[in-house]
Design an enzyme around this catalytic site. Structure first.
Site, PDB file in Angstrom:
ATOM      1  N   LEU A 136       0.892  -1.159   0.000  1.00 36.13           N
ATOM      2  CA  LEU A 136       0.000   0.000   0.000  1.00 36.13           C
ATOM      3  C   LEU A 136       0.927   1.206   0.000  1.00 36.13           C
ATOM      4  O   LEU A 136       1.836   1.292   0.839  1.00 36.13           O
ATOM      5  CB  LEU A 136      -0.895  -0.019   1.245  1.00 36.13           C
ATOM      6  CG  LEU A 136      -2.112   0.900   1.279  1.00 36.13           C
ATOM      7  CD1 LEU A 136      -3.040   0.641   0.096  1.00 36.13           C
ATOM      8  CD2 LEU A 136      -2.874   0.728   2.582  1.00 36.13           C
ATOM      9  N   ASP A 137       0.712   2.125  -0.938  1.00 35.43           N
ATOM     10  CA  ASP A 137       1.626   3.257  -1.087  1.00 35.43           C
ATOM     11  C   ASP A 137       1.869   3.986   0.228  1.00 35.43           C
ATOM     12  O   ASP A 137       0.986   4.058   1.091  1.00 35.43           O
ATOM     13  CB  ASP A 137       1.057   4.259  -2.093  1.00 35.43           C
ATOM     14  CG  ASP A 137       0.954   3.698  -3.495  1.00 35.43           C
ATOM     15  OD1 ASP A 137       1.659   2.723  -3.784  1.00 35.43           O
ATOM     16  OD2 ASP A 137       0.164   4.244  -4.290  1.00 35.43           O
ATOM     17  N   LYS A 138       3.043   4.580   0.337  1.00 38.10           N
ATOM     18  CA  LYS A 138       3.397   5.359   1.529  1.00 38.10           C
ATOM     19  C   LYS A 138       2.378   6.468   1.768  1.00 38.10           C
ATOM     20  O   LYS A 138       2.033   6.777   2.912  1.00 38.10           O
ATOM     21  CB  LYS A 138       4.795   5.943   1.367  1.00 38.10           C
ATOM     22  CG  LYS A 138       5.288   6.749   2.561  1.00 38.10           C
ATOM     23  CD  LYS A 138       6.706   7.253   2.331  1.00 38.10           C
ATOM     24  CE  LYS A 138       7.197   8.050   3.532  1.00 38.10           C
ATOM     25  NZ  LYS A 138       8.594   8.529   3.331  1.00 38.10           N
ATOM     26  N   SER A 171      -0.724   6.390   0.972  1.00 42.05           N
ATOM     27  CA  SER A 171      -2.067   5.845   1.139  1.00 42.05           C
ATOM     28  C   SER A 171      -2.216   5.236   2.528  1.00 42.05           C
ATOM     29  O   SER A 171      -1.231   4.980   3.224  1.00 42.05           O
ATOM     30  CB  SER A 171      -2.342   4.774   0.078  1.00 42.05           C
ATOM     31  OG  SER A 171      -2.209   5.319  -1.227  1.00 42.05           O
TER      32      SER A 171
END
Length: 239
Positions: free
Chosen positions: A106-108, A110
């Protein structure tokens, strides 16, 4: 479960002897004679010499969790890496007593639901692209959400040189929408939105297959339930 193991765990005999019974045609599943290698599914009626192997025995040996499976509400700023040299890495953040690692990423920038485990065997089962497992997100953007934008996102967008799979979208607010993906390309939702002139201002994952974020607050985590594990890994009887 292989029927020889099923019979053995019922306490009737050894697995080897169960194989001999199978070869002799003494075992039936749902009334049909079966041979070695046959599998008994939950709810099947297994009989030896016409006598039922009671299902209560199977229930008496429930699936055992031999590894760690947790759901985390990842805050913004935490990086999904096992590299302890990266500041804000997810492993140090969770600080679990067992050696765990994230399933996927999960993106930083997000937030929301991510699963972590100590069982490397299950990762590919969950992430394998051809399984088309659903992941649901709530997204805020910098411009009003239109029907045209939602329809375009749902049809698919060219990202990383390929078209994204058709997906489900819905409007949830003037500047917000929900989206359900069945793939996980890097920064996929942000890049899809950019293709239509939108910029994502907040992105939260709220569901992975049957596991929901629920009331977990940012930074909190919990152990997965047996029911969640069965939904994630329906072909397994032990975890």
């Amino acid at each position: 479960m292989r029927v020889n193991k099923y019979i053995s765990e019922a306490g009737l005999c050894s697995r080897r002897e169960a194989d001999e019974w199978l070869l002799a045609g003494r075992v039936t599943i749902n009334g049909e004679v079966v041979g070695t290698g046959a599998k008994a599914l939950e709810g099947d009626e297994v009989r030896v010499d016409g006598e039922i192997v009671k299902a209560r025995v199977l229930a008496a040996t429930p699936a055992r969790k031999t590894a760690v499976y947790i759901a985390l509400n990842k805050p913004v700023g935490i990086t999904c890496t096992t590299d302890h040299g990266v500041e804000g890495n997810i492993i140090d953040f969770v600080d679990h007593q067992e050696r765990i690692f994230p399933i996927g990423r999960l993106d930083k920038d997000s937030e929301g639901l991510i699963l972590l485990t100590s069982n490397g065997d299950i990762v590919n089962e969950i992430l394998r692209a051809e399984n088309h497992h659903e992941k649901e997100y709530l997204v805020a953007v910098n411009k009003p959400v239109t029907d045209e934008f939602l329809a375009g996102m749902a049809r698919g967008v060219r990202v990383h040189g390929q078209m994204t799979r058709p997906c489900k979208t819905r409007k949830i607010a003037k500047y917000g929408f929900g989206i359900v993906l069945t793939q996980g390309l890097n920064r996929q939702i942000r890049l899809m939105a950019t293709a239509f002139g939108y910029r994502v201002t907040q992105l939260r994952r709220v569901r992975i297959i049957n596991v929901k974020l629920g009331h977990l607050k940012p930074g909190q985590w919990r152990n997965l339930t047996d029911a969640e594990l069965k939904g994630l890994l329906p072909n397994r009887t032990q975890w």
